[in-house]
Design a protein around this motif. Structure first.
Motif, PDB file in Angstrom:
ATOM      1  N   GLY A 214       0.785  -1.218   0.000  1.00 47.90           N
ATOM      2  CA  GLY A 214       0.000   0.000   0.000  1.00 47.90           C
ATOM      3  C   GLY A 214       0.818   1.269   0.000  1.00 47.90           C
ATOM      4  O   GLY A 214       0.274   2.351   0.212  1.00 47.90           O
ATOM      5  N   VAL A 215       2.124   1.169  -0.242  1.00 50.07           N
ATOM      6  CA  VAL A 215       2.985   2.354  -0.278  1.00 50.07           C
ATOM      7  C   VAL A 215       3.181   2.740  -1.741  1.00 50.07           C
ATOM      8  O   VAL A 215       3.866   2.043  -2.489  1.00 50.07           O
ATOM      9  CB  VAL A 215       4.346   2.084   0.396  1.00 50.07           C
ATOM     10  N   SER A 216       2.580   3.857  -2.143  1.00 54.70           N
ATOM     11  CA  SER A 216       2.628   4.209  -3.562  1.00 54.70           C
ATOM     12  C   SER A 216       2.787   5.691  -3.834  1.00 54.70           C
ATOM     13  O   SER A 216       3.037   6.065  -4.985  1.00 54.70           O
ATOM     14  CB  SER A 216       1.349   3.721  -4.265  1.00 54.70           C
ATOM     15  N   THR A 217       2.656   6.551  -2.823  1.00 56.07           N
ATOM     16  CA  THR A 217       2.690   7.994  -3.046  1.00 56.07           C
ATOM     17  C   THR A 217       3.601   8.660  -2.026  1.00 56.07           C
ATOM     18  O   THR A 217       4.020   8.047  -1.035  1.00 56.07           O
ATOM     19  CB  THR A 217       1.285   8.601  -2.905  1.00 56.07           C
ATOM     20  N   VAL A 234       8.276   0.060  -1.887  1.00 58.64           N
ATOM     21  CA  VAL A 234       7.325   0.441  -2.928  1.00 58.64           C
ATOM     22  C   VAL A 234       7.359  -0.639  -4.004  1.00 58.64           C
ATOM     23  O   VAL A 234       8.418  -0.916  -4.576  1.00 58.64           O
ATOM     24  CB  VAL A 234       7.682   1.810  -3.528  1.00 58.64           C
ATOM     25  N   GLY A 235       6.201  -1.221  -4.279  1.00 56.39           N
ATOM     26  CA  GLY A 235       6.155  -2.308  -5.244  1.00 56.39           C
ATOM     27  C   GLY A 235       5.237  -2.040  -6.422  1.00 56.39           C
ATOM     28  O   GLY A 235       5.663  -1.585  -7.478  1.00 56.39           O
ATOM     29  N   SER A 236       3.946  -2.306  -6.228  1.00 60.91           N
ATOM     30  CA  SER A 236       2.997  -2.301  -7.338  1.00 60.91           C
ATOM     31  C   SER A 236       2.951  -0.971  -8.086  1.00 60.91           C
ATOM     32  O   SER A 236       2.824  -0.953  -9.321  1.00 60.91           O
ATOM     33  CB  SER A 236       1.592  -2.632  -6.818  1.00 60.91           C
ATOM     34  N   ALA A 237       3.045   0.144  -7.376  1.00 62.26           N
ATOM     35  CA  ALA A 237       2.951   1.444  -8.046  1.00 62.26           C
ATOM     36  C   ALA A 237       4.094   1.650  -9.035  1.00 62.26           C
ATOM     37  O   ALA A 237       3.897   2.161 -10.145  1.00 62.26           O
ATOM     38  CB  ALA A 237       2.938   2.566  -7.012  1.00 62.26           C
ATOM     39  N   ASP A 262       8.182  11.749  -8.474  1.00 62.54           N
ATOM     40  CA  ASP A 262       6.889  12.048  -7.866  1.00 62.54           C
ATOM     41  C   ASP A 262       6.820  11.612  -6.404  1.00 62.54           C
ATOM     42  O   ASP A 262       5.981  12.123  -5.646  1.00 62.54           O
ATOM     43  CB  ASP A 262       5.764  11.367  -8.647  1.00 62.54           C
ATOM     44  N   LEU A 263       7.681  10.676  -5.999  1.00 62.93           N
ATOM     45  CA  LEU A 263       7.673  10.241  -4.603  1.00 62.93           C
ATOM     46  C   LEU A 263       8.197  11.327  -3.666  1.00 62.93           C
ATOM     47  O   LEU A 263       7.933  11.289  -2.460  1.00 62.93           O
ATOM     48  CB  LEU A 263       8.507   8.962  -4.437  1.00 62.93           C
ATOM     49  N   GLY A 264       8.962  12.272  -4.215  1.00 58.91           N
ATOM     50  CA  GLY A 264       9.352  13.425  -3.417  1.00 58.91           C
ATOM     51  C   GLY A 264      10.289  13.140  -2.272  1.00 58.91           C
ATOM     52  O   GLY A 264      10.185  13.731  -1.199  1.00 58.91           O
TER      53      GLY A 264
END
Length: 279
Positions: A214-217, A234-237, A262-264
């Protein structure tokens, strides 16, 4: 041993970053360039999976990626040959190989696959789906090969499972934020809500704690930082960003570069002081 996967980030009081990719997706020559990008971009760890079919813990994005890797003939040998080829040129990035026991490891004795992974130059091994009856032999084989181990647990895991994961996490402990399949959203209460469990793990292990699922942003990374974990996974994103580039016929390395931007990052893990006026 143990390998310190997130030492540089921790020294700067920043959240470490690990990313997940399937070997063979994108094709290995392109993946070589992508690994160089990860190294230059300050990513701490690549979880490089030997692709395997029908993963019960992966959502459709990662499953499609694994399918593409398998269609290109990528197995354990090809993955380890790839690691051996890219590892000498890396300045920062560590590589943890993820291998499914049933698909990739079951035909070899633990001592043999541990030695093969270690000889490739990989920094750790995460064995997926390892049968309980083989865990002790697996742990012993990795120790004998001087190969750090990545272990996993959930916040809802039994105390015995948590204790075993903590005891053998010589690489890092992967805290899976929620049950279910990858790519299906953040856990209830957000990743910051894992703070009490992360604190309890600190009493059980000195190894780094990395939170994934669930880590994507950028917002998710901030939430993980607030949990007190050492790193986010970070995986699926990221895999989805690659897939979009492949489908569009554009450069997947450029697509992933934009995703990382974009992950900043970087993010401080130092708690902000409360600057409000007090009576």
């Amino acid at each position: 041993m143990p390998a310190d996967f997130f030492a540089e980030a921790r020294a700067r009081e920043e959240l470490g970053l690990a990313v997940f990719l399937n070997a063979g997706d994108p094709p290995l020559p392109v993946l070589t360039d992508l690994v160089a990008l990860l190294d230059a971009s300050g990513v701490d760890c690549l979880e490089l999976a030997v692709p395997f079919p029908d993963s019960p813990t992966d959502g459709p994005v990662v499953r499609r990626s694994a399918g593409r890797g398998l269609a290109r003939g990528t197995g354990l040998r090809e993955t380890l040959d790839f690691v051996a080829a890219v590892r000498p040129g890396l300045k920062r990035l560590r590589i943890a190989v993820l291998a499914d026991w049933s698909h990739s490891l079951r035909t070899a004795a633990p001592a043999d696959y541990a030695r093969a992974v270690a000889d490739s130059g990989a920094d750790a091994l995460l064995a997926h789906g390892l049968p309980p009856r083989l865990r002790q032999a697996h742990h012993e084989a990795l120790r004998a090969a001087d190969l750090p181990e990545v272990t996993t647990c959930y916040p809802a895991s039994s105390p015995a499972t948590v204790a075993e994961a903590a005891a053998h996490a010589s690489g890092y402990l992967y805290l899976v934020a929620r049950y279910g399949r990858s790519g299906a959203g953040t856990p209830d209460g957000g990743h910051a809500g894992l703070a009490p469990f992360v604190a309890s793990l600190r009493d059980l292990t000195v190894s780094p704690i990395a939170v994934g699922f669930g880590v994507s942003t950028a917002e998710d990374l901030l939430s993980v930082a607030r949990s007190g974990a050492d790193a986010a996974i970070v995986g699926s994103a990221g895999v989805a960003a690659l897939e979009r580039s492949l489908e569009a016929g554009s450069d997947p390395v450029d697509g992933y570069r934009s995703f990382l931007a974009d992950l900043g990052r970087p993010l401080s893990t130092r708690p902000k002081e409360d600057t409000r006026a007090h009576p």
